[in-house]
Design an enzyme around this catalytic site. Structure first.
Site, PDB file in Angstrom:
ATOM      1  N   PRO A 231     108.248-103.889 -10.642  1.00 40.66           N
ATOM      2  CG  PRO A 231     109.208-105.823 -11.446  1.00 40.66           C
ATOM      3  CD  PRO A 231     107.896-105.226 -11.161  1.00 40.66           C
ATOM      4  CD  GLU A 232     105.818 -98.581 -13.388  1.00 33.68           C
ATOM      5  OE1 GLU A 232     106.076 -97.465 -13.848  1.00 33.68           O
ATOM      6  OE2 GLU A 232     104.714 -98.872 -12.901  1.00 33.68           O
TER       7      GLU A 232
END
Length: 270
Positions: free
Chosen positions: A2-3
């Site tokens: 999760p960026e």
DNA sequence: ATGTCCACCTGCTGGC
DNA sequence: TGCCAGCAGGTGGACA
């Protein structure tokens, strides 16, 4: 996972399930992620209607008709499972809508977070107050980045990971953007010329847009109980490719500092 | 203030 | 086959 692009993709994947739906059931199964869930989460959320879904930096936001916004962060290993069927030990928060759809927030490492914040007071929310500009917005430009980097001696790699300078980049996309811009990760942030700052800003935007597009093409994966996601990883130029050939032919290098790996090319990046 | 490192937690992989 | 070290997308606090 999760960026920024993964959170954006996640939020888009949740829209068809949650937009305009009422939550009929809210169950905190293991409420101790990085921070504890709000104690009154269930009470405040049950019966609420989701009026909008948004992203800010790496946070996902679910607005409700009660004046509260559910703010979630996926940490290192978080994801939403849609209609998960059998629940596992890492399904920490369970939501059910008035259409009978179920959502499980799954996070094995528990670095993520869930909060409930008054929508009108989001700008004052502690996690948001210090965030820098959105990298895909106009407020992220060679002008503003240059101003933020002025006089800084820390490596540009570390400064781009600082969410106060620009909000949403993580280790993968910083490595990718620096390679795309031809800038060495160890270069002092304050010692990057104006033309190269312009290139860096363009590279950051380009890599994020490309990653969001790749995520968008596999949105359906979010409906799969196993949740395996491929995404942008096939397009990485340097990340995770130590020893492989860069486009210039030189081997990609890996350097570890402060517990993070940096991937780069010593010839293409100066 | 700035720069650097480490802890937080679990799961997976690769080398012996 | 089995064990263990090393590594993983983030953040925030401690320290010099």
């Amino acid at each position: 996972m999760p960026e920024l692009p993964e959170v954006e993709t996640t939020v888009r994947g949740l829209v068809p399930v949650l937009e305009a739906r009422r939550l009929v059931s809210v169950e905190a199964r293991r409420p101790d992620l990085r921070r504890a869930f709000p104690v009154d989460l269930r009470q405040r959320l049950t019966g609420a209607r989701i009026t909008g879904l948004r992203r800010r930096a790496k946070y996902g936001l679910l607005d409700t008709d009660r004046g509260d916004t559910l703010v979630f962060h996926l940490g290192m290993s978080g994801r939403w499972r849609i209609d998960p069927g059998e629940l596992g030990p890492h399904d920490h928060l369970l939501l059910e809508t008035d259409e009978g759809r179920r959502l499980a927030l799954n996070d094995p490492r528990r670095f993520g977070s869930v909060d409930l914040v008054a929508t009108a007071a989001l700008d004052d929310y502690e996690a948001f107050a210090k965030l820098g500009p959105e990298p895909l917005g106009e407020a992220f430009s060679a002008d503003t980045l240059g101003a933020a980097l002025r006089g800084r001696s820390a490596p540009i790699k570390a400064l781009l990971l600082d969410q106060r300078i620009v909000a949403g980049l993580g280790n993968i996309y910083v490595c990718e953007a620096l390679h795309m811009a031809g800038i060495a990760p160890g270069r002092a942030g304050g010692r990057i010329s104006r033309p190269r700052l312009t290139r860096l800003v363009e590279a950051v935007k380009a890599v994020l847009v490309a990653a969001i597009e790749a995520g968008g093409s596999t949105l359906r994966d979010y409906a799969r109980p196993d949740g395996e996601l491929g995404y942008f990883s096939r397009q990485w130029r340097v990340y995770g490719r130590e020893g492989e050939a860069c486009g210039c032919g030189a081997p990609i290098r890996r350097r570890a500092e402060g517990g993070r790996s940096t991937f780069f090319c010593t010839f293409c990046q100066r």
